[in-house]
Design a protein around this motif. Structure first.
Motif, PDB file in Angstrom:
ATOM      1  N   ASN A  64       0.808  -1.079  -0.145  1.00 34.42           N
ATOM      2  CA  ASN A  64       0.267  -0.008  -0.002  1.00 34.42           C
ATOM      3  C   ASN A  64       1.116   1.215  -0.081  1.00 34.42           C
ATOM      4  N   ASP A  65       0.630   2.226  -0.853  1.00 35.28           N
ATOM      5  CA  ASP A  65       1.507   3.345  -1.041  1.00 35.28           C
ATOM      6  C   ASP A  65       0.599   4.414  -0.846  1.00 35.28           C
ATOM      7  N   GLY A  66       1.329   5.428   0.101  1.00 32.93           N
ATOM      8  CA  GLY A  66       0.594   6.579   0.164  1.00 32.93           C
ATOM      9  C   GLY A  66      -0.157   6.778   1.642  1.00 32.93           C
ATOM     10  N   VAL A  67      -0.902   5.756   1.822  1.00 30.32           N
ATOM     11  CA  VAL A  67      -1.746   5.819   2.947  1.00 30.32           C
ATOM     12  C   VAL A  67      -1.525   4.178   3.323  1.00 30.32           C
ATOM     13  N   GLN A  68      -1.103   4.256   4.743  1.00 37.31           N
ATOM     14  CA  GLN A  68      -0.523   3.226   5.213  1.00 37.31           C
ATOM     15  C   GLN A  68      -1.527   2.229   6.382  1.00 37.31           C
ATOM     16  N   GLY A  69      -2.142   3.241   7.165  1.00 41.28           N
ATOM     17  CA  GLY A  69      -3.067   2.499   8.259  1.00 41.28           C
ATOM     18  C   GLY A  69      -3.708   3.756   9.005  1.00 41.28           C
ATOM     19  N   CYS A  70      -4.414   3.434  10.004  1.00 46.86           N
ATOM     20  CA  CYS A  70      -4.869   4.437  10.977  1.00 46.86           C
ATOM     21  C   CYS A  70      -5.000   4.063  12.157  1.00 46.86           C
ATOM     22  N   SER A  71      -5.679   5.101  13.099  1.00 52.33           N
ATOM     23  CA  SER A  71      -6.134   4.704  14.568  1.00 52.33           C
ATOM     24  C   SER A  71      -7.038   4.017  14.667  1.00 52.33           C
ATOM     25  N   PRO A  72      -7.438   3.107  15.568  1.00 49.22           N
ATOM     26  CA  PRO A  72      -8.564   2.457  15.800  1.00 49.22           C
ATOM     27  C   PRO A  72      -9.849   3.125  16.046  1.00 49.22           C
ATOM     28  N   ALA A  73      -9.522   4.546  16.583  1.00 49.36           N
ATOM     29  CA  ALA A  73     -10.461   5.666  16.558  1.00 49.36           C
ATOM     30  C   ALA A  73     -11.162   5.853  15.271  1.00 49.36           C
ATOM     31  N   PHE A  74     -10.505   5.713  14.020  1.00 50.74           N
ATOM     32  CA  PHE A  74     -11.250   6.155  12.657  1.00 50.74           C
ATOM     33  C   PHE A  74     -12.399   5.072  12.434  1.00 50.74           C
ATOM     34  N   ALA A  75     -13.623   5.459  12.993  1.00 55.98           N
ATOM     35  CA  ALA A  75     -14.739   4.520  13.057  1.00 55.98           C
ATOM     36  C   ALA A  75     -15.332   4.507  11.630  1.00 55.98           C
ATOM     37  N   ASN A  76     -15.388   5.681  10.937  1.00 58.65           N
ATOM     38  CA  ASN A  76     -16.120   5.714   9.605  1.00 58.65           C
ATOM     39  C   ASN A  76     -15.487   4.843   8.584  1.00 58.65           C
ATOM     40  N   THR A  77     -14.130   5.112   8.633  1.00 56.32           N
ATOM     41  CA  THR A  77     -13.215   4.364   7.883  1.00 56.32           C
ATOM     42  C   THR A  77     -13.368   2.959   7.842  1.00 56.32           C
ATOM     43  N   MET A  78     -13.205   2.388   9.158  1.00 55.14           N
ATOM     44  CA  MET A  78     -13.285   0.902   9.374  1.00 55.14           C
ATOM     45  C   MET A  78     -14.538   0.303   9.085  1.00 55.14           C
ATOM     46  N   ARG A  79     -15.682   0.784   9.474  1.00 58.45           N
ATOM     47  CA  ARG A  79     -16.797   0.385   9.393  1.00 58.45           C
ATOM     48  C   ARG A  79     -17.280   0.245   7.522  1.00 58.45           C
ATOM     49  N   MET A  80     -16.652   1.359   6.750  1.00 54.66           N
ATOM     50  CA  MET A  80     -16.956   1.345   5.285  1.00 54.66           C
ATOM     51  C   MET A  80     -15.955  -0.138   4.847  1.00 54.66           C
ATOM     52  N   PHE A  81     -14.947   0.024   5.351  1.00 56.39           N
ATOM     53  CA  PHE A  81     -14.098  -1.175   4.957  1.00 56.39           C
ATOM     54  C   PHE A  81     -14.657  -2.590   5.319  1.00 56.39           C
ATOM     55  N   ARG A  82     -15.102  -2.777   6.225  1.00 59.69           N
ATOM     56  CA  ARG A  82     -15.434  -4.078   7.154  1.00 59.69           C
ATOM     57  C   ARG A  82     -16.677  -4.504   6.336  1.00 59.69           C
ATOM     58  N   MET A  83     -17.891  -3.440   5.983  1.00 58.42           N
ATOM     59  CA  MET A  83     -18.926  -3.817   5.431  1.00 58.42           C
ATOM     60  C   MET A  83     -18.692  -4.388   3.922  1.00 58.42           C
ATOM     61  N   LEU A  84     -17.538  -3.791   3.375  1.00 58.07           N
ATOM     62  CA  LEU A  84     -17.165  -4.216   1.945  1.00 58.07           C
ATOM     63  C   LEU A  84     -16.428  -5.908   2.138  1.00 58.07           C
ATOM     64  N   GLY A  85     -16.112  -6.297   3.246  1.00 57.16           N
ATOM     65  CA  GLY A  85     -15.410  -7.675   3.363  1.00 57.16           C
ATOM     66  C   GLY A  85     -13.801  -7.391   3.475  1.00 57.16           C
ATOM     67  N   PHE A  86     -13.530  -6.305   3.994  1.00 60.69           N
ATOM     68  CA  PHE A  86     -12.298  -5.890   4.290  1.00 60.69           C
ATOM     69  C   PHE A  86     -11.738  -5.515   5.684  1.00 60.69           C
ATOM     70  N   GLU A  87     -10.672  -6.149   6.196  1.00 58.64           N
ATOM     71  CA  GLU A  87     -10.328  -5.962   7.774  1.00 58.64           C
ATOM     72  C   GLU A  87      -8.963  -5.380   7.867  1.00 58.64           C
ATOM     73  N   PRO A  88      -8.897  -4.288   8.592  1.00 55.96           N
ATOM     74  CA  PRO A  88      -7.531  -3.970   8.799  1.00 55.96           C
ATOM     75  C   PRO A  88      -6.869  -4.879   9.956  1.00 55.96           C
ATOM     76  N   THR A  89      -5.636  -4.924   9.981  1.00 49.21           N
ATOM     77  CA  THR A  89      -4.748  -5.774  10.913  1.00 49.21           C
ATOM     78  C   THR A  89      -4.066  -5.011  12.041  1.00 49.21           C
TER      79      THR A  89
END
Length: 567
Positions: A64-89
Motif C-alpha cells: 500500500n502506497d501513500g496511505v498505510q493505516g490508521c488509528s482504531p478511533a477512525f470509525a467511519n473508515t473501518m466500518r466502510m471497509f468492513r462492510m465491503l469484506g475488508f479488515e484492517p490488521t
C-alpha cells in the motif's frame, strides 16, 4: 418512486476517499439522485493506492502506497471497509526517532527521554491548558507555544516536531502548524493516536490498524456504489473547467467541461450539465476548476491552503537505513537507572529493556538534518507495518462467514478474501516475528523514505545516497501544510462557501490530513444534498460526523436524526 427525469443530477469530481464516500451515500437513494463521478486516474482511491512488487524478492506481491493505516478511533473508515469484506490488521506502533544520542522511542526509556524529564512533565500540563483554551491556541504556531511556555529548543526539535510531523503529515512545516493539533494527538477521542506519559512522553506502544490491500478495497467500494444503478464512474476522465454555476437552464445550473484522459490521444473537450457539484479534490484544483466562476470568498478561503511537494522512494537499501536510523535494539541507548529511586520505576524500565531486546521492530522512523534540526526526513519499514509480508491475504483477517460489527454487510465476498493469495512470496519469509510468524529477514525488507518540502528543504536531502539498484518505486506527492494560518483563514470559513452556487467541497484538506476526515467530509457533502448519513445510530461514527458537519457546513444533523430532549 420518482421518475428518472426528476432525480437530482450530481457531479462528483475526484474518486478518492471523500468522493467515494459522497458517491456511496448518494447511491443509497437511487430514486432521488443520478450521480457521475469523474477522475483523471484509471482507478479509484486517490492517494490510497497499491503498487505491485516482486514477491519472489521481497516476500509479498504488493504494498500500500501513500496511505498505510490508521488509528482504531477512525470509525467511519473501518466500518466502510468492513462492510465491503475488508479488515484492517492490528499492529504495534513502534517508533524510532533520531540517531545516536538523539535517539528515542516509545518501546523503552532512552537517555534522551531522561534528559528531557522536566519538559515532558510540563508538556502534559500544557496539553490541558490548550484543551481548555483551544480557540486562541488554534491560532498559535507550535514554535511560538514552545517559546511561550519556555520549553527547551532541543525538546521541541528532537521530540515534539518529529512526533507531530510523522503522524499528521505536516513534514517540515511542523513548527508553523497550529499547536491545537498537539492536543488532538493526545486527547481527542476521534483523532487520538497516543496516550501521554509524564515520564516518557508516550505511555505505551499504541495499537494501529494496517490497511488491507487498498486497490482491491476501493474496487469493491466502487462496485458496491454502482450496484444500485444510479452512480456512473468516468475514470480516465479529467474535468477541465466549471463553465457556469449560475444558469437557470432546465438542463441544470452547473456546466462542466471535461476530456477523456488518454495519454496517447488528444480527445476533444466535452460538456455536461448537473444540478449540483461536489469538488472532492484539493483546494488548488478547486480554484483551477472554478476559474473566473470563483467568488471572492472562495478565492480567499481556498487560496489560503498551502501545498508542499514531497517525494517518496520505496527501496530495499538496508545500509542507508542503518546509516541514518536506529533499526535494531542497542542497550547503549538505555536510560540510566542511577537516579531512579522508585523500585517500581526501576522494574518497569528493566522490563522495557528486556522487551525491546526481543521485540524492537520500528514501523516509523525520523531523522533530523544536522544542518537544520527543525527539518526532518521520515521513513517506514513496510515489511514490519503491512501484514501481507507475514502471509495475510489482501482482504485482511476476515472471512465470508464473519458478520459481526457490520462485517461483510454488502453480501459480496471479494476475491481478496482468498487465503491462497497470502502465500505469494512465502519462500522469501525465512525470518520470524516475535509471535513466530514467518516474515522476510531484515536485509529483504521494503522501506519507504519520504523527502519533504522540495522548495525549502531539497538542499538538505540525502536522496542520492539511496543506491539506484535498491530503488523499487519513486512517487511525488502534493501535501497540504497544516500551518496555523490554515486554522485561521480556511477551516472556520468553509461553512460560508459550502453549498453556495450549488457547490460543495469535500476532502481532508478542509480540516486535517487524515483518511477518516476525508471519508467523513464526503458523507457530509452528500448529507447536505439531502442524502441520509449511512451510519446513522452508530455513535462511534456519528461523533466525528457531527463535529465535521458543524465545523465545515455550519449546521447540525437534521431534526429527525438527532436524539434527546434538545433535538
Amino acid at each position: 418512486m420518482s421518475s428518472q427525469s426528476t432525480r437530482q443530477r450530481v457531479c462528483i469530481v475526484g474518486a478518492g476517499a471523500s468522493g467515494m464516500s459522497a458517491a456511496y451515500a448518494l447511491s443509497l437513494h437511487p430514486d432521488r439522485y443520478e450521480v457521475t463521478v469523474y477522475d483523471k486516474e484509471p482507478v479509484a482511491g486517490g492517494m490510497a493506492t497499491s503498487i505491485d512488487i516482486d514477491s519472489n524478492k521481497y516476500g509479498a506481491s504488493y504494498i500500500n502506497d501513500g496511505v498505510q493505516g490508521c488509528s482504531p478511533a477512525f470509525a467511519n473508515t473501518m466500518r466502510m471497509f468492513r462492510m465491503l469484506g475488508f479488515e484492517p490488521t492490528e499492529v504495534g506502533m513502534q517508533i524510532s526517532f533520531g540517531k545516536g544520542e538523539d535517539f528515542w522511542t516509545n518501546v523503552f526509556p532512552t537517555s534522551l527521554t531522561s534528559k528531557f524529564q522536566d519538559d515532558i512533565a510540563k508538556f502534559g500540563r500544557v496539553l490541558k491548558i490548550i484543551k481548555k483554551l483551544e480557540v486562541p491556541f488554534a491560532l498559535m504556531p507550535v514554535h511560538t507555544m514552545l517559546k511561550v511556555f519556555n520549553f527547551s529548543t532541543d525538546f521541541g526539535e528532537k521530540m515534539v516536531y518529529p512526533l507531530v510531523a510523522l503522524f499528521f503529515g505536516t513534514g517540515n512545516q511542523t513548527p508553523y502548524i497550529s499547536c491545537a493539533i498537539l492536543e488532538r494527538v493526545f486527547m481527542d477521542p476521534s483523532m487520538r493516536l497516543f496516550e501521554y506519559n509524564d515520564k516518557s512522553l508516550l505511555a505505551s506502544i499504541p495499537t494501529m490498524l494496517a490497511f488491507p490491500k487498498l486497490h482491491d478495497c476501493y474496487q469493491a467500494w466502487k462496485e458496491e456504489t454502482m450496484s444500485r444503478g444510479n452512480v456512473t464512474f468516468k475514470l480516465n476522465h479529467e474535468v477541465m473547467h466549471i463553465l457556469s454555476r449560475k444558469s437557470k437552464s432546465k438542463d441544470g445550473s452547473i456546466e462542466i467541461e471535461y476530456k477523456v484522459d488518454n495519454a496517447s490521444l488528444e480527445s476533444a473537450l466535452q460538456t455536461a450539465r448537473f444540478d449540483h457539484i461536489i469538488l472532492a479534490v484539493d483546494a488548488d484544483s478547486c480554484l483551477k476548476l472554478l476559474g473566473k466562476e470563483a467568488s471572492w470568498l472562495e478565492r480567499r478561503v481556498l487560496g489560503n491552503v498551502k501545498y508542499l511537494y514531497d517525494v517518496t522512494i520505496t527501496h530495499n537499501d538496508l545500509a542507508y537505513m542503518k546509516k541514518y536510523y536506529e533499526t535494531r535494539y542497542d542497550p547503549s541507548h538505555n536510560a540510566p537507572l542511577e537516579g531512579v529511586t522508585s523500585k517500581e520505576e526501576r522494574q518497569q524500565a528493566e522490563a522495557a529493556f528486556d522487551f525491546a531486546s526481543k521485540n524492537f521492530r520500528p514501523l516509523y522512523y525520523t531523522m533530523q538534518y544536522p544542518e537544520d534540526k527543525s527539518k526532518i526526513e521520515m521513513s517506514f519499514d513496510l515489511t514490519h507495518y503491512q501484514p501481507q509480508f507475514r502471509g495475510e491475504k489482501p482482504s485482511g483477517p476476515i472471512s465470508a462467514e464473519d458478520t459481526d460489527d457490520y462485517r461483510n454487510e454488502t453480501g459480496q465476498v471479494p476475491e481478496a478474501q482468498d487465503a491462497s493469495l497470502g502465500e505469494q512470496g512465502s519462500a522469501v519469509r525465512t525470518g520470524k516475528d516475535p509471535e513466530g510468524k514467518a516474515e522476510p529477514p531484515l536485509e529483504d525488507h521494503v522501506f519507504q523514505t519520504i523527502f519533504l518540502d522540495r522548495d525549502s528543504s531539497s538542499h538538505l536531502w540525502t536522496i542520492k545516497e539511496i543506491r539506484e539498484d535498491k530503488k523499487i518505486y519513486e512517487k511525488w506527492w502534493k501535501q497540504q501544510s497544516h500551518r496555523w494560518q490554515h486554522y485561521a483563514g480556511t477551516v472556520p470559513w468553509m461553512m460560508f462557501i459550502n453549498g453556495k452556487n450549488n457547490t460543495h467541497y469535500a476532502g481532508a484538506w478542509s480540516v486535517l490530513n487524515m483518511h477518516e476526515l476525508a471519508v467523513t467530509s464526503g458523507f457530509a457533502a452528500a448529507y447536505q444534498l439531502g442524502a441520509d448519513y449511512p451510519f446513522k445510530g452508530d455513535e462511534d461514527c456519528e461523533r466525528l460526523f457531527r463535529l465535521y458537519l458543524a465545523l465545515s457546513h455550519g449546521v447540525r444533523m437534521r431534526k429527525e436524526d438527532r436524539k434527546g430532549i434538545l433535538a
